[in-house]
Design an enzyme around this catalytic site. Structure first.
Site, short mmCIF file in Angstrom:
data_model
loop_
_atom_site.label_atom_id
_atom_site.label_comp_id
_atom_site.label_asym_id
_atom_site.label_seq_id
_atom_site.Cartn_x
_atom_site.Cartn_y
_atom_site.Cartn_z
N SER A 1 0.91 -1.12 -0.05
CA SER A 1 0.10 -0.29 0.04
C SER A 1 0.88 1.32 0.18
O SER A 1 0.17 2.15 0.14
CB SER A 1 -0.97 0.12 1.24
OG SER A 1 -0.23 -0.26 2.24
N THR B 1 -1.88 3.52 4.11
CA THR B 1 -0.99 4.75 4.05
C THR B 1 0.13 4.60 5.36
O THR B 1 -0.38 4.41 6.29
CB THR B 1 -1.83 6.06 4.41
OG1 THR B 1 -2.61 5.90 3.13
CG2 THR B 1 -1.03 7.24 4.00
N THR C 1 1.97 6.93 0.29
CA THR C 1 1.24 5.88 -0.19
C THR C 1 0.86 5.58 -1.55
O THR C 1 1.26 6.51 -2.49
CB THR C 1 -0.50 6.10 0.19
OG1 THR C 1 -1.20 4.97 0.18
CG2 THR C 1 -1.12 7.43 -0.26
N ARG D 1 -6.60 8.79 -10.04
CA ARG D 1 -7.28 9.16 -8.84
C ARG D 1 -6.17 9.57 -7.96
O ARG D 1 -5.00 8.97 -7.91
CB ARG D 1 -7.89 7.72 -8.38
CG ARG D 1 -8.57 8.00 -7.02
CD ARG D 1 -7.50 7.74 -5.84
NE ARG D 1 -8.42 7.26 -4.53
CZ ARG D 1 -7.77 7.28 -3.47
NH1 ARG D 1 -6.52 7.04 -3.14
NH2 ARG D 1 -8.52 6.94 -2.23
N THR E 1 -5.26 7.83 7.72
CA THR E 1 -5.00 6.88 7.00
C THR E 1 -6.61 6.20 6.72
O THR E 1 -7.38 6.29 7.05
CB THR E 1 -4.39 5.64 7.95
OG1 THR E 1 -4.16 4.50 6.81
CG2 THR E 1 -4.95 5.19 9.19
N GLY E 2 -6.63 5.38 5.80
CA GLY E 2 -8.23 4.91 5.36
C GLY E 2 -8.74 5.28 3.96
O GLY E 2 -7.79 5.89 3.14
#
Ligand code: SD4
Length: 295
Positions: free
Chosen positions: A50, A152, A170, A180, A203-204
């Site tokens: 990631s 991340t 990330t 994106r 993060t997420g």
């Protein structure tokens, strides 16, 4: 009394990053150099899917990277949609130091990196290529919650002088659309700090963090007197409330870390499974599990 230095960063990959950053700080390096050195470790690790080299590609099989860095004077550097450069955090630092701008994107970011002496290389590992080909079989975009305990890496630091700094890096959401950009390179979304108050990072699922100006809001709540924990919790709950009936809810995970001027830290996430690495003189390097809203 201010506790310092303190480093906090997201997920298991935060631990080796913290250890390296800590070493650099103790050797007298600046906060920005220490952040860069620490974050280069997960960026270079092909097993971390990631971040950086070995990160999952977009749906066209391209690894595209986002990163940013910010110092105590509110100087920022950011790159997004960058391809072919192993250490986007280093390019972000050069944007901060060597350009009149905050953010460079795509081809322009690559052109700048090459002019600064970075080498272009293939970041798609054979493993990632295999996983991408497998993904193409049904081509469904469905972000994975707590992707192998990674996602991340975001890092916040209070240095020995009591100044705050932070960074994020990330490869973004796996199988994203080409082009994106997530929250991680966006100052105010994936990272924000105000040296008078505190620092926060996310993060997420970046879309949810951008919609709510997540990290900036965490810092503003700390400015109003909230602890890092209460600030992270309130903004996570706000994100939950805004997404209750949203199509992203099914796979929504967000987590925040925060560090205030006194060296107090916290993390909080929407769903269980988020953890973060903390380093200070008192307790050394360790992982802590974030409290969360739902399992
Ligand atoms: C992003 N926060 O780009 C990053 C990491 C991620 O699903 O892939 N989240 O949104």
């Amino acid at each position: 009394k201010q506790k310092k230095p303190v480093i906090i960063s997201t997920w298991n990959h935060g631990l080796p990053a913290n250890e390296e950053s800590w070493k650099q700080l103790k050797a007298g390096k600046s906060a920005l150099d220490a952040i860069e050195a620490g974050m280069k470790i997960p960026e270079a690790d092909p097993n971390i899917r990631s971040v950086g080299y070995g990160g999952y590609p977009d749906r066209e099989g391209k690894v595209t990277l986002d990163a940013c860095i910010m110092d105590h004077n509110s100087n920022c550097g950011s790159v997004c949609f960058l391809q072919g450069i192993k250490h986007p955090i280093s390019v972000a630092k050069r944007v901060l130091q060597n350009t009149p701008h905050v953010m460079l994107a795509g081809q322009g970011a690559l052109q700048f990196a090459l002019s600064e002496g970075f080498k272009e290389e293939n970041l798609l590992t054979p493993e990632s290529e295999k996983d991408w080909k497998k993904w193409l079989e049904d081509s469904k975009y469905k972000p994975v919650i707590n992707i192998e305990n990674h996602d991340t890496i975001s890092m916040l630091m209070l240095d020995k002088d009591g100044n705050l700094a932070g960074g994020c890096t990330t490869s973004g959401a796996a199988w994203k659309m080409h082009g994106r950009v997530g929250d991680s390179p966006i100052i105010g979304a994936g990272l924000f700090l105000d040296n008078e108050v505190g620092a926060a990072a996310a993060t997420g699922l970046g879309e949810a963090v951008i919609r709510t100006a997540g990290s900036a809001m965490v810092v503003e709540l700390m400015r109003q007197g909230k602890s890092p924990y209460d600030a992270c919790k309130e903004i996570t709950e706000r994100i939950y409330n805004k997404h209750k009936n949203h199509k992203d809810m099914e796979y929504l995970q967000v987590g925040f870390i925060a560090l205030n001027k006194n060296g107090e830290h916290a993390g909080y996430s929407l769903r269980s499974g988020f953890n973060f690495a903390v380093s200070d003189d008192e307790n050394g390097h360790r992982m802590e599990d974030a409290k969360f809203k739902m399992s």
